[in-house]
Design a protein around this motif. Structure first.
Motif, short mmCIF file in Angstrom:
data_model
loop_
_atom_site.label_atom_id
_atom_site.label_comp_id
_atom_site.label_asym_id
_atom_site.label_seq_id
_atom_site.Cartn_x
_atom_site.Cartn_y
_atom_site.Cartn_z
N VAL A 25 -11.24 1.75 12.92
CA VAL A 25 -12.68 1.90 13.14
C VAL A 25 -12.98 2.22 14.60
O VAL A 25 -13.86 3.04 14.89
CB VAL A 25 -13.41 0.62 12.69
CG1 VAL A 25 -14.90 0.68 13.04
CG2 VAL A 25 -13.24 0.41 11.18
N ALA A 28 -15.58 -3.34 6.74
CA ALA A 28 -14.78 -2.34 6.04
C ALA A 28 -13.61 -2.99 5.30
O ALA A 28 -13.28 -2.61 4.17
CB ALA A 28 -14.27 -1.30 7.03
N ALA A 29 -12.98 -3.98 5.93
CA ALA A 29 -11.88 -4.67 5.27
C ALA A 29 -12.37 -5.40 4.02
O ALA A 29 -11.69 -5.40 2.98
CB ALA A 29 -11.23 -5.67 6.23
N TRP A 69 -12.99 -2.77 1.35
CA TRP A 69 -11.70 -2.30 0.83
C TRP A 69 -11.17 -3.27 -0.24
O TRP A 69 -10.72 -2.86 -1.31
CB TRP A 69 -10.72 -2.18 1.99
CG TRP A 69 -9.30 -1.86 1.67
CD1 TRP A 69 -8.26 -2.73 1.61
CD2 TRP A 69 -8.74 -0.56 1.39
NE1 TRP A 69 -7.09 -2.08 1.33
CE2 TRP A 69 -7.35 -0.74 1.19
CE3 TRP A 69 -9.27 0.71 1.31
CZ2 TRP A 69 -6.50 0.32 0.89
CZ3 TRP A 69 -8.41 1.78 1.02
CH2 TRP A 69 -7.06 1.57 0.82
N ALA A 88 -3.53 -6.72 8.95
CA ALA A 88 -4.50 -5.84 8.31
C ALA A 88 -5.79 -5.77 9.11
O ALA A 88 -6.36 -4.69 9.31
CB ALA A 88 -4.78 -6.33 6.89
N TRP A 130 -12.85 5.97 6.92
CA TRP A 130 -12.03 4.90 7.49
C TRP A 130 -10.91 4.50 6.53
O TRP A 130 -9.77 4.29 6.95
CB TRP A 130 -12.89 3.67 7.79
CG TRP A 130 -13.97 3.89 8.79
CD1 TRP A 130 -14.03 4.88 9.73
CD2 TRP A 130 -15.16 3.11 8.96
NE1 TRP A 130 -15.18 4.77 10.47
CE2 TRP A 130 -15.88 3.69 10.03
CE3 TRP A 130 -15.68 1.99 8.32
CZ2 TRP A 130 -17.11 3.16 10.45
CZ3 TRP A 130 -16.88 1.46 8.74
CH2 TRP A 130 -17.59 2.04 9.80
N ALA A 131 -11.24 4.39 5.24
CA ALA A 131 -10.24 3.99 4.25
C ALA A 131 -9.09 5.00 4.19
O ALA A 131 -7.92 4.62 4.05
CB ALA A 131 -10.89 3.83 2.88
N TRP A 177 -7.41 -2.45 10.80
CA TRP A 177 -8.78 -2.00 10.57
C TRP A 177 -9.54 -1.87 11.89
O TRP A 177 -10.31 -0.92 12.08
CB TRP A 177 -9.51 -2.98 9.64
CG TRP A 177 -9.28 -2.74 8.18
CD1 TRP A 177 -8.57 -3.51 7.31
CD2 TRP A 177 -9.77 -1.63 7.41
NE1 TRP A 177 -8.58 -2.96 6.06
CE2 TRP A 177 -9.31 -1.81 6.08
CE3 TRP A 177 -10.54 -0.52 7.72
CZ2 TRP A 177 -9.60 -0.91 5.06
CZ3 TRP A 177 -10.83 0.39 6.68
CH2 TRP A 177 -10.37 0.19 5.39
N ASP A 178 -9.34 -2.81 12.81
CA ASP A 178 -9.98 -2.71 14.12
C ASP A 178 -9.60 -1.40 14.80
O ASP A 178 -10.45 -0.69 15.37
CB ASP A 178 -9.55 -3.88 15.02
CG ASP A 178 -10.23 -5.19 14.65
OD1 ASP A 178 -11.27 -5.15 13.97
OD2 ASP A 178 -9.72 -6.26 15.03
N TYR A 182 -6.96 4.40 7.20
CA TYR A 182 -6.24 3.14 7.04
C TYR A 182 -5.05 3.33 6.11
O TYR A 182 -3.93 2.88 6.39
CB TYR A 182 -7.19 2.08 6.49
CG TYR A 182 -6.57 0.74 6.21
CD1 TYR A 182 -6.27 -0.14 7.24
CD2 TYR A 182 -6.27 0.35 4.89
CE1 TYR A 182 -5.70 -1.39 6.97
CE2 TYR A 182 -5.71 -0.89 4.63
CZ TYR A 182 -5.43 -1.75 5.67
OH TYR A 182 -4.88 -2.97 5.42
N ALA A 186 -15.41 -3.20 11.40
CA ALA A 186 -14.05 -3.25 10.85
C ALA A 186 -13.90 -4.40 9.86
O ALA A 186 -13.27 -4.24 8.80
CB ALA A 186 -13.04 -3.39 11.99
N ASP A 205 -0.32 -2.98 1.74
CA ASP A 205 -1.46 -3.87 1.93
C ASP A 205 -1.49 -4.89 0.80
O ASP A 205 -1.36 -4.56 -0.38
CB ASP A 205 -2.75 -3.03 1.92
CG ASP A 205 -3.98 -3.85 2.27
OD1 ASP A 205 -3.93 -5.08 2.13
OD2 ASP A 205 -4.98 -3.25 2.67
#
Length: 580
Positions: free
Chosen positions: A88, A105-106, A109, A80, A140-141, A84-85, A144, A102, A155
């Motif tokens: 982003v 952001a994780a 999320w 995960a 971003w979400a 994310w890396d 993802y 990133a 996830d």
């Protein structure tokens, strides 16, 4: 529930669920101690596990029951984070620290799904006039989520919601008993899963916070945070000497930023004989939590350096230190010769070193070792899958002779094993990543090693040095809580910058406003006040040149003078005073 009721439930096969690993281990150890004190020779093992591990077990039950519609494989935390890396880094938003963004952001999320209402999504945030950060997170979400859909993966952040939906169709959960311990405030996602399990026939109970017979807790004002630490360690030493079987805790609010200082002072004041023996892996009378990054463990740092040298160029100082590493063959005597490589490079005016440069220097200063490296072929250029890169790096390190030919101590051996697990975990990134170039592969490996927390296992110690949150829910014979200054406790509130502030406050997300933060800190403080037979709270009066008051949450604790807890004389000071 009373202690006998908890013991009876555990004996009947109940499972204790905790927020983290440390409390789960503590509850199992306490249950075992109680059984031994009761005279039992054998008893059913207590089952306690942190929330993520418990969800994993429920997931297997749901799969076995066929209760999930079109189940997808779950991605690991490492997969995960890498996804994310990638999301982003590929975004159009210019960022100074893409990996840091990133990680944030994780976290956002996860926080969103823990506190959202059923069916709520973030998609509209990118179009609803929110400020830049939530709008960027929404974009971003969306990417993802689409990446997961394209890969056919799920996830783990959504796992609790999926299990709640599947609960009616899992017969194995009917009649099962789950005890929740240490949860100060359940998230809506956790409450939904508990309610679904209860509706499906499971028995859900809450374990009350553990308490110990206690006198009125006391507080003490020390001169500085350093003085506070010394007095706490001296207090712990005196308690341990008076009762070698006592469980003693030192909870430090800012342990994460002071870990090196705390460990250094603990070595000097609790086990000064180790300074003479020079035994870094010797048993200590204390244990300290909050492990370091795996990338900082010496054997792993050497492995990362060798991989980097084979794939890029290193500054002279880093390359020279790498050749002197004790984790190369013959280092016990050969390091002196290999140290001459740095003089060669300095004389030649070289600033960066590649693989061939290292071999050329080794052939001049340690020819036998240089000839061994001369036969090695570094990984070829081009792109490979993470699994292929992991195989190439494993073969490269074996050929260089890492981790050397001397016997590794316990901590080094555990670091080597952790490195093997890290490479295996890196190989699994092939499920979420396209083939990577050498530089991108190494960057991903370094990021994974940096994120991985490493703490060697040690024999249990009676003195435990913990972060403040780690001590929550645990009991001791004596507990010292350091760092309770007015400007630090309750801590400053830090709402998530990627989620709309109004959204967080509307749902009472922790740390989103002062009221929720105060309630959270007060609950923890009240728990600490009854967590031991002797409880001491403290703070340093002067820090960074500023006067500080004590936390208002400990105002009712009886104040004692600092002299009641004298600071011990350190080993170095004692030697200086003796004129040795």
């Amino acid at each position: 529930m009373s202690a006998p009721a908890i013991a009876s439930a555990l004996a009947a096969g109940a499972t204790i669920v905790t927020p983290g690993k440390r409390l789960a281990r503590f509850l199992v150890a306490r249950h075992d101690d109680e059984q031994r004190r009761a005279g039992a020779v054998a008893w059913p093992a207590a089952v306690a596990m942190p929330w993520p591990a418990w969800l994993g077990n429920l997931w297997l039950d749901a799969l076995a029951a066929g209760a999930l519609a079109a189940p997808r494989p779950l991605i690991s935390p490492a997969q995960a984070a890498h996804l994310w890396d990638s999301v982003v880094a590929a975004a159009a938003d210019p960022l100074l620290d893409a990996r840091g963004a990133a990680a944030q952001a994780a976290a956002a999320w996860s926080l969103f799904h823990e506190w959202r209402r059923p069916g709520e999504r973030v998609d509209g945030w990118a179009r609803s006039g929110f400020d830049d950060d939530p709008a960027a997170f929404a974009r971003w979400a969306d990417k993802y989520r689409k990446a997961l859909d394209d890969l056919g993966l799920a996830d783990a952040v959504l796992l609790a919601d999926m299990l709640a939906e599947a609960a009616p169709a899992v017969p194995a959960w009917r009649g099962r008993r789950f005890l929740f311990a240490g949860f100060a405030d359940l998230t809506p996602q956790q409450r939904r899963l508990r309610e679904a399990l209860a509706a499906a026939g499971a028995v859900i109970d809450d374990v009350p916070a553990a308490t110990a017979p206690t006198a009125t807790p006391s507080r003490v004002v020390c001169a500085t945070p350093a003085d506070e630490l010394e007095r706490a360690l001296g207090w712990a030493r005196e308690r341990a000497l008076a009762d070698p079987q006592a469980s003693i805790g030192i909870a430090i609010l800012d342990l994460a930023s002071r870990r090196d200082e705390v460990q250094r002072r603990a070595d000097e004041l609790l086990c000064p004989e180790l300074a003479i023996a020079i035994a870094p892996d010797a048993a200590r009378p204390y244990g300290i939590s909050l492990g370091l990054s795996l990338a900082a463990a010496p054997p792993v740092a050497a492995a990362l350096g060798l991989v980097a040298l084979a794939m890029a160029r290193l500054p002279v100082a880093e390359a020279a230190a790498l050749l002197r590493s004790p984790y190369l063959p013959g280092a016990d005597v050969g390091w002196r010769r290999r140290a001459g490589a740095e003089r060669v490079w300095r004389d030649d005016g070289v600033r960066t070193i590649g693989w061939n440069d290292a071999i050329a220097a080794l052939l001049r200063v340690d020819r036998a070792f240089g000839e061994r490296w001369q036969t090695l072929v570094p990984p070829a250029r081009g792109t490979r899958t993470p699994q292929q890169w992991a195989t190439d790096w494993r073969e490269l390190l074996a050929a260089t002779g890492w981790p050397g030919d001397r016997a590794l101590d316990s901590g080094e051996w555990q670091a080597r094993e952790a490195w093997s697990r890290l490479l295996a975990e890196f190989a699994t990134l092939s499920a979420v990543s396209p083939p990577l170039s050498g530089s991108d592969a190494y960057a991903a490996l370094l990021a994974l090693a940096t994120r991985t927390v490493f703490q060697p296992e040690r024999p249990p110690a009676r003195i435990q040095i913990l972060g403040l949150l780690e001590a929550a829910g645990m009991t001791f014979d004596a507990l010292w809580i350091a760092g309770l200054a007015a400007d630090a406790w309750p801590p400053p509130q830090t709402p998530d910058p990627l989620l709309p502030l109004a959204w967080q406050r509307e749902r009472s997300v922790p740390h989103a406003d002062a009221a929720s933060g105060l309630a959270w800190a007060r609950a923890l403080t009240d728990g600490f006040a009854s967590a031991a037979g002797e409880v001491v709270g403290s703070h340093g009066r002067v820090a960074d040149g500023c006067e500080r008051a004590g936390s208002a949450l400990t105002r009712d604790w009886g104040e004692r003078p600092p002299d009641a807890y004298p600071a011990p004389i350190g080993h170095a000071i004692a030697i200086a005073r003796a004129g040795i």
